[in-house]
Design an enzyme around this catalytic site. Structure first.
Site, PDB file in Angstrom:
ATOM      1  CD  GLU A 130      -6.795   1.541  -1.820  1.00 17.33           C
ATOM      2  OE1 GLU A 130      -6.547   0.863  -0.805  1.00 17.33           O
ATOM      3  OE2 GLU A 130      -6.476   1.174  -2.977  1.00 17.33           O
TER       4      GLU A 130
ATOM      5  CE  LYS B 250      -4.358  -1.699  -1.927  1.00 21.62           C
ATOM      6  NZ  LYS B 250      -4.718  -1.048  -3.174  1.00 21.62           N
TER       7      LYS B 250
ATOM      8  CG  ASN C 141      -1.723  -1.942   1.460  1.00 19.85           C
ATOM      9  OD1 ASN C 141      -2.324  -2.432   2.412  1.00 19.85           O
ATOM     10  ND2 ASN C 141      -2.050  -0.775   0.923  1.00 19.85           N
TER      11      ASN C 141
ATOM     12  CG  HIS D  75      -2.983   3.489   0.416  1.00 19.14           C
ATOM     13  ND1 HIS D  75      -4.052   3.509  -0.460  1.00 19.14           N
ATOM     14  CD2 HIS D  75      -2.105   2.589  -0.078  1.00 19.14           C
ATOM     15  CE1 HIS D  75      -3.828   2.626  -1.425  1.00 19.14           C
ATOM     16  NE2 HIS D  75      -2.660   2.058  -1.224  1.00 19.14           N
TER      17      HIS D  75
ATOM     18  N   GLY E  48      -4.502  -0.989  -8.840  1.00 16.79           N
ATOM     19  CA  GLY E  48      -5.546  -1.972  -9.147  1.00 16.79           C
ATOM     20  C   GLY E  48      -6.076  -1.909 -10.563  1.00 16.79           C
TER      21      GLY E  48
ATOM     22  CB  SER F 130      -0.753  -2.342 -11.838  1.00 17.95           C
ATOM     23  OG  SER F 130      -2.091  -1.903 -11.705  1.00 17.95           O
TER      24      SER F 130
ATOM     25  CD  GLU G  15       0.852   2.621  -3.359  1.00 20.77           C
ATOM     26  OE1 GLU G  15       1.160   1.450  -3.569  1.00 20.77           O
ATOM     27  OE2 GLU G  15      -0.098   2.950  -2.638  1.00 20.77           O
TER      28      GLU G  15
HETATM   29  P1  13P Z   1      -2.209  -2.789  -6.543  1.00 21.39           P
HETATM   30  O1  13P Z   1      -0.854  -3.477  -6.489  1.00 21.39           O
HETATM   31  O2  13P Z   1      -3.351  -3.721  -6.349  1.00 21.39           O
HETATM   32  O3  13P Z   1      -2.324  -1.950  -7.768  1.00 21.39           O
HETATM   33  O4  13P Z   1      -2.277  -1.801  -5.282  1.00 21.39           O
HETATM   34  C1  13P Z   1      -1.221  -0.948  -5.043  1.00 21.39           C
HETATM   35  C2  13P Z   1      -1.408  -0.343  -3.700  1.00 21.39           C
HETATM   36  O5  13P Z   1      -2.322   0.412  -3.479  1.00 21.39           O
HETATM   37  C3  13P Z   1      -0.446  -0.721  -2.656  1.00 21.39           C
HETATM   38  O6  13P Z   1      -0.552   0.119  -1.539  1.00 21.39           O
END
Ligand code: 13P
Length: 231
Positions: free
Chosen positions: A92, A9, A7, A90, A163, A195, A157
């Site tokens: 976010e 983002k 992803n 997601h 992150g 992560s 997740e």
């Molecule tokens: P990270 O791997 O940066 O922790 O992000 C995970 C994520 O949100 C994947 O959709």
């Protein structure tokens, strides 16, 4: 075969994405899915889609019919440019775009109606986990899907692991994936995200009931992501 999903983002530009695919060693039996910003989807499908590498959207409108939805992109549009997978729900998007379980389910149905495979993200906050409410919270997020007959891909997740460098224990991940799978009479696919990197990916991919990973930060480095895909 596992699913190894990236992803990106809101990262990268045309040059970055071209370089990434040039440097990514796709020598793996796993299915690789790369979630890209919307503006780069069409050219990336044309240039980089292969039998074991698929380009994915990161979000889609909950409205299926064309109409007055400024700034939105429909499942029909994703399908039109050849996108076969799309992330929905997601954390976010839930946070910044105020998405809720209802709208995530609507998006899921829109994608299905265009034969695009949704990757439905779910996950609890640290507060919820610390209050020991995580199983209940996830049940709420998946409840709408439970009468569904389709084969579903969920990405578990935990928000506190995204992150942050924090990864739940093996027991915590396995508890949640079993919990999710036990909700359904049909087979569902559960990815873990939060992560993930090339150092912890083999351990995660070897866990019971984990069918793949969804990788954010570490996916931006093509060599690092190739190591994850090959682990
Ligand atoms: P990270 O791997 O940066 O922790 O992000 C995970 C994520 O949100 C994947 O959709």
């Amino acid at each position: 075969m596992k699913i190894i999903a990236a992803n990106f983002k809101m990262n990268g530009d045309r040059e970055f994405i071209d370089n990434w695919f040039q440097n990514f060693n796709a020598d793996t039996e796993n299915l690789v899915i790369v979630g890209l910003p919307p503006i780069y989807l069409e050219s990336s499908v044309q240039n980089f889609n292969k039998s074991n590498i698929k380009i994915a959207g990161q979000n889609v409108s909950k409205f299926n019919n064309p109409g007055a939805y400024t700034g939105q992109m429909s499942s029909a549009m994703l399908n039109d440019v050849g996108v076969e997978f799309c992330i929905v729900g997601h954390s976010e998007a839930r946070e910044h775009l105020c998405e809720d379980n209802e709208s995530v389910y609507e998006k899921y149905n829109c994608l299905k109606s265009f034969s695009i495979t949704p990757i439905v993200c779910i996950g609890e906050s640290l507060e919820v986990r610390e209050a020991n409410n995580h199983l209940h919270f996830i049940s709420d997020q998946i409840e709408k899907f439970s009468t569904n007959e389709d084969k579903i891909i969920f990405a578990y997740e935990p928000i506190w692991a995204i992150g942050s460098g924090l990864v739940p224990t093996q027991e915590e991940i396995e508890e949640m994936s079993s919990h999710i799978k036990s909700y359904f009479s049909q087979q569902v696919t559960v990815l873990y995200g939060g992560s993930v990197n090339s150092k912890n990916s083999s351990e995660i991919l070897n866990m019971n009931n984990i069918d793949g990973v969804l990788v954010g930060g570490a996916s931006l480095n093509a060599e690092e992501f190739a190591n994850i895909a090959q682990s």
